[in-house]
Design a protein around this motif. Structure first.
Motif, PDB file in Angstrom:
ATOM      1  N   LYS A   1       9.456-125.493 -50.342  1.00  0.00           N
ATOM      2  CA  LYS A   1       9.188-125.879 -51.536  1.00  0.00           C
ATOM      3  C   LYS A   1       7.819-126.623 -51.737  1.00  0.00           C
ATOM      4  CE  LYS A   1      10.640-128.173 -55.952  1.00  0.00           C
ATOM      5  NZ  LYS A   1      11.711-128.743 -56.641  1.00  0.00           N
ATOM      6  N   LEU A   2       7.553-127.336 -50.781  1.00  0.00           N
ATOM      7  CA  LEU A   2       6.421-128.069 -50.629  1.00  0.00           C
ATOM      8  C   LEU A   2       5.182-127.165 -50.156  1.00  0.00           C
ATOM      9  CD1 LEU A   2       7.520-131.493 -48.695  1.00  0.00           C
ATOM     10  CD2 LEU A   2       6.720-131.167 -51.075  1.00  0.00           C
ATOM     11  N   GLN A   3       5.577-126.346 -49.374  1.00  0.00           N
ATOM     12  CA  GLN A   3       4.730-125.179 -48.710  1.00  0.00           C
ATOM     13  C   GLN A   3       4.099-124.319 -50.008  1.00  0.00           C
ATOM     14  OE1 GLN A   3       3.518-125.655 -45.609  1.00  0.00           O
ATOM     15  NE2 GLN A   3       1.835-124.201 -46.112  1.00  0.00           N
ATOM     16  N   LEU A   4       5.192-123.984 -50.877  1.00  0.00           N
ATOM     17  CA  LEU A   4       4.743-123.179 -51.826  1.00  0.00           C
ATOM     18  C   LEU A   4       3.970-123.802 -52.933  1.00  0.00           C
ATOM     19  CD1 LEU A   4       5.255-120.498 -53.390  1.00  0.00           C
ATOM     20  CD2 LEU A   4       7.314-121.398 -54.484  1.00  0.00           C
ATOM     21  N   GLN A   5       4.048-125.099 -52.940  1.00  0.00           N
ATOM     22  CA  GLN A   5       3.055-126.070 -53.664  1.00  0.00           C
ATOM     23  C   GLN A   5       1.621-125.951 -53.202  1.00  0.00           C
ATOM     24  OE1 GLN A   5       5.173-129.664 -54.334  1.00  0.00           O
ATOM     25  NE2 GLN A   5       6.668-129.054 -55.849  1.00  0.00           N
ATOM     26  N   LEU A   6       1.524-126.200 -51.996  1.00  0.00           N
ATOM     27  CA  LEU A   6       0.385-125.804 -51.122  1.00  0.00           C
ATOM     28  C   LEU A   6      -0.178-124.719 -51.463  1.00  0.00           C
ATOM     29  CD1 LEU A   6       1.179-127.946 -47.894  1.00  0.00           C
ATOM     30  CD2 LEU A   6       0.113-128.778 -49.831  1.00  0.00           C
ATOM     31  N   VAL A   7       0.424-123.654 -51.354  1.00  0.00           N
ATOM     32  CA  VAL A   7      -0.233-122.321 -51.849  1.00  0.00           C
ATOM     33  C   VAL A   7      -0.722-122.350 -53.210  1.00  0.00           C
ATOM     34  CG1 VAL A   7       0.388-119.795 -51.858  1.00  0.00           C
ATOM     35  CG2 VAL A   7       1.245-121.155 -50.011  1.00  0.00           C
TER      36      VAL A   7
ATOM     37  N   GLU B   1       0.451-118.235 -44.482  1.00  0.00           N
ATOM     38  CA  GLU B   1       0.919-118.173 -43.171  1.00  0.00           C
ATOM     39  C   GLU B   1       1.833-119.172 -42.827  1.00  0.00           C
ATOM     40  OE1 GLU B   1      -0.942-117.922 -38.482  1.00  0.00           O
ATOM     41  OE2 GLU B   1      -2.194-118.295 -40.478  1.00  0.00           O
ATOM     42  N   LYS B   2       1.724-120.421 -43.033  1.00  0.00           N
ATOM     43  CA  LYS B   2       2.470-121.613 -42.846  1.00  0.00           C
ATOM     44  C   LYS B   2       3.742-121.301 -43.383  1.00  0.00           C
ATOM     45  CE  LYS B   2       3.326-125.482 -40.786  1.00  0.00           C
ATOM     46  NZ  LYS B   2       3.045-125.453 -39.169  1.00  0.00           N
ATOM     47  N   LEU B   3       3.731-120.877 -44.800  1.00  0.00           N
ATOM     48  CA  LEU B   3       4.871-120.333 -45.651  1.00  0.00           C
ATOM     49  C   LEU B   3       5.855-119.463 -44.876  1.00  0.00           C
ATOM     50  CD1 LEU B   3       6.592-120.833 -48.279  1.00  0.00           C
ATOM     51  CD2 LEU B   3       5.150-118.890 -49.229  1.00  0.00           C
ATOM     52  N   HIS B   4       5.145-118.215 -44.416  1.00  0.00           N
ATOM     53  CA  HIS B   4       5.775-117.281 -43.573  1.00  0.00           C
ATOM     54  C   HIS B   4       6.410-117.653 -42.367  1.00  0.00           C
ATOM     55  CE1 HIS B   4       4.996-113.608 -46.019  1.00  0.00           C
ATOM     56  NE2 HIS B   4       3.657-114.057 -45.912  1.00  0.00           N
ATOM     57  N   GLU B   5       5.784-118.747 -41.796  1.00  0.00           N
ATOM     58  CA  GLU B   5       6.694-119.415 -40.519  1.00  0.00           C
ATOM     59  C   GLU B   5       7.765-120.089 -40.970  1.00  0.00           C
ATOM     60  OE1 GLU B   5       5.514-122.570 -37.216  1.00  0.00           O
ATOM     61  OE2 GLU B   5       3.771-121.698 -38.303  1.00  0.00           O
ATOM     62  N   ARG B   6       7.637-120.883 -41.965  1.00  0.00           N
ATOM     63  CA  ARG B   6       8.708-121.734 -42.598  1.00  0.00           C
ATOM     64  C   ARG B   6       9.831-120.858 -42.968  1.00  0.00           C
ATOM     65  NH1 ARG B   6       7.920-126.784 -42.386  1.00  0.00           N
ATOM     66  NH2 ARG B   6       5.817-127.785 -42.300  1.00  0.00           N
ATOM     67  N   LEU B   7       9.456-119.428 -43.560  1.00  0.00           N
ATOM     68  CA  LEU B   7      10.713-118.670 -43.987  1.00  0.00           C
ATOM     69  C   LEU B   7      11.371-117.851 -42.719  1.00  0.00           C
ATOM     70  CD1 LEU B   7       8.886-116.561 -46.984  1.00  0.00           C
ATOM     71  CD2 LEU B   7      11.001-118.041 -47.157  1.00  0.00           C
ATOM     72  N   ASP B   8      10.592-117.657 -41.624  1.00  0.00           N
ATOM     73  CA  ASP B   8      11.081-117.056 -40.660  1.00  0.00           C
ATOM     74  C   ASP B   8      12.175-118.115 -40.104  1.00  0.00           C
ATOM     75  OD1 ASP B   8       9.770-114.820 -40.918  1.00  0.00           O
ATOM     76  OD2 ASP B   8       8.079-115.472 -39.348  1.00  0.00           O
ATOM     77  N   ARG B   9      11.779-119.373 -39.757  1.00  0.00           N
ATOM     78  CA  ARG B   9      12.538-120.550 -39.462  1.00  0.00           C
ATOM     79  C   ARG B   9      13.893-120.596 -40.245  1.00  0.00           C
ATOM     80  NH1 ARG B   9       8.770-125.546 -37.674  1.00  0.00           N
ATOM     81  NH2 ARG B   9       7.458-124.453 -36.229  1.00  0.00           N
ATOM     82  N   GLY B  10      13.716-120.559 -41.750  1.00  0.00           N
ATOM     83  CA  GLY B  10      14.814-120.751 -42.493  1.00  0.00           C
ATOM     84  C   GLY B  10      15.822-119.382 -42.384  1.00  0.00           C
TER      85      GLY B  10
ATOM     86  N   GLU C   1      21.234-129.410 -42.541  1.00  0.00           N
ATOM     87  CA  GLU C   1      20.225-128.771 -41.978  1.00  0.00           C
ATOM     88  C   GLU C   1      19.366-127.859 -43.023  1.00  0.00           C
ATOM     89  OE1 GLU C   1      19.212-129.125 -38.952  1.00  0.00           O
ATOM     90  OE2 GLU C   1      20.462-130.762 -38.672  1.00  0.00           O
ATOM     91  N   LEU C   2      20.076-127.188 -44.051  1.00  0.00           N
ATOM     92  CA  LEU C   2      19.340-126.332 -45.024  1.00  0.00           C
ATOM     93  C   LEU C   2      18.673-127.418 -45.916  1.00  0.00           C
ATOM     94  CD1 LEU C   2      22.274-123.775 -45.734  1.00  0.00           C
ATOM     95  CD2 LEU C   2      20.191-123.557 -44.534  1.00  0.00           C
ATOM     96  N   ARG C   3      18.965-128.603 -45.985  1.00  0.00           N
ATOM     97  CA  ARG C   3      18.163-129.248 -46.999  1.00  0.00           C
ATOM     98  C   ARG C   3      16.521-129.461 -46.641  1.00  0.00           C
ATOM     99  NH1 ARG C   3      20.914-133.809 -46.833  1.00  0.00           N
ATOM    100  NH2 ARG C   3      22.498-133.035 -48.298  1.00  0.00           N
ATOM    101  N   SER C   4      16.491-129.723 -45.439  1.00  0.00           N
ATOM    102  CA  SER C   4      15.136-129.890 -44.762  1.00  0.00           C
ATOM    103  C   SER C   4      14.127-128.631 -44.985  1.00  0.00           C
ATOM    104  CB  SER C   4      15.080-130.548 -43.498  1.00  0.00           C
ATOM    105  OG  SER C   4      15.726-131.876 -43.647  1.00  0.00           O
TER     106      SER C   4
END
Length: 433
Positions: free
Chosen positions: A236-242, A256-265, A227-230
């Motif tokens: 990492k992909l979102q950081l590359q997009l930034v 904003e999307k990166l913050h959302e994914r960080l919140d999920r993680g 579950e942590l791998r995804s």
């Protein structure tokens, strides 16, 4: 700490020594009594035999037998010594003028004296008590030699029996020591003595629980890693997009999307840690009286901001004071997961009700919402780790109800998933024993 083998051997050997010493003391006392009786009879016979049966063999009495040493004396009516027959080294004794037997002390020695008054004379026969004691001691030693030999044989047999009796313990220790922590095999109680079978059964039960715990841990680690791998890959992909954003607007959207994914993680990691923390069973020291009503009010205060942001009516219904013996922190985590799930999956402008009451003599707490609910076929699977029904648009990790189930099991409580009132929403009820 002394071993069982050493305690048995020392205890049994001490018991043997005590028994042999006690038997020897009793034997010596018995022989001493008989020796005194026979020696008293001999003194009386010597006194009666003088002088009519006086023989030359009495000239040096006790020359070869120290236990027969004595002093034979007689006086006439004027107190003149007529006869003196004494063993070597004893000499003469004063006249005690006793009638019958008497115990006297002279020059640090104890004597047994017999006096006999006859017409025209007084006869006195004396014998040192040391001679009698020595005779009784030698007789006791001769009689006790077989007892000592028997004790030595018994001690050797005891060593053999104890060693043989403790062999099953050695076999059990080897069987347990040969187990692999990754593959525990139950021990066979059929080849063990009846006294060790409860120990073997208890060990098998413990190894079974340990095996289940190890399997659950391995499953948890594998699931957590999967579950942590995804999320990490998505971060990492979102950081590359930034980094590749070619405008401020695109960069802001990517951040904003990166913050959302960080919140999920972050939420996933917190849930994983909570699940791991509540995997172990509760101890009696962790249980304390917990007022469910106060717990519900505290949960409403903690989640009021999230409820207000979604225009959800979050309320509490407490009919009376309901107190249970539980782990306060564990129940708080359980309730927070239920409330968090209800608020996340209830539509904007919905309603979430918290309730604590007593039904059929059992305390309960209930979280009820009027959201979309869960299909009956998926309700039992909601307790599986990382399971989320298809079609959910709300992000989550599928661990909330797994944590709820673990905490409830540790409290011997029952969790029920039912359809809420009016045919809509989900009602989660935790029934305490």
């Amino acid at each position: 700490m002394r071993t069982i083998r050493r305690q048995l051997l020392v205890g049994l050997l001490c018991a043997i020594v005590a028994c042999v010493a006690g038997a020897g003391a009793m034997l010596y006392r018995s022989l001493l009594k008989e020796t005194n009786e026979l020696a008293d009879l001999q003194l009386r016979q010597l006194a009666v035999a003088l002088p009519s049966e006086f023989t030359p063999s009495l000239a040096h009495p006790g020359a070869n037998d120290p236990e027969e040493a004595f002093v034979l004396q007689s006086w006439d009516n004027d107190g003149t010594l007529q006869h003196l027959i004494s063993s070597p080294g004893l000499g003469r004794l004063p006249r005690y003028a006793v009638s019958g037997y008497a115990d006297v002390a002279l020059n640090g020695m104890r004597w047994r004296v017999y006096g006999l008054a006859r017409p025209g004379r007084y006869v006195q026969v004396a014998q040192p008590m040391s001679a009698r004691d020595g005779l009784a001691g030698r007789m006791a030693l001769r009689a006790g030699m077989p007892l000592l030999a028997f004790a030595a044989v018994f001690a050797a047999l005891m060593l053999l029996v104890v060693s043989r009796a403790l062999r099953p313990l050695d076999r059990l220790a080897r069987s347990v020591g040969g187990q692999s922590p990754t593959s525990l095999q139950p021990l066979d109680p059929g080849h063990m003595p009846p006294e060790l079978r409860p120990v073997v059964l208890a060990l098998n039960s413990l190894m079974g629980k340990f095996g289940q715990a190890m399997a659950a841990q391995r499953s948890f680690v594998a699931d957590a890693a999967h579950e942590l791998r995804s999320p990490l890959t998505a971060l990492k992909l979102q950081l590359q997009l930034v980094e590749r954003a070619d405008s401020d607007t695109a960069r802001a959207q990517a951040l904003e999307k990166l913050h959302e994914r960080l919140d999920r993680g972050s939420h996933l990691v917190q849930q994983l840690l909570s699940l791991a923390r509540h995997e172990s069973a509760l101890s009696a020291a962790q249980l304390q009286p917990v007022d469910l009503g106060e717990l519900l009010v505290s949960a409403v205060a903690d989640h009021s901001a999230l409820a207000d942001s979604r225009d959800i009516d979050l309320g509490v219904e407490v009919s009376a004071s309901v107190v249970v013996q539980a782990d306060r922190d564990g129940l708080r985590v359980l309730l927070n997961n239920l409330v968090d799930n209800a608020l996340r999956y209830t539509q904007r402008g919905g309603r979430v009700d918290l309730q604590s009451t007593v039904e059929d003599g059992r305390a309960l707490l209930r979280v009820r919402d009027n959201g979309p609910g869960v299909a009956p076929g998926h309700r039992e699977r909601l307790f599986d780790r990382f399971f989320r029904p298809d079609g959910n648009e709300v992000w989550g990790c599928g661990l909330g109800l797994s944590i709820v189930r673990n905490i409830a099991d540790h409290h011997r409580a029952e969790v029920r998933l039912e359809q809420a009132d009016h045919g809509r929403g989900l009602s989660v009820t935790v029934l305490f024993p």
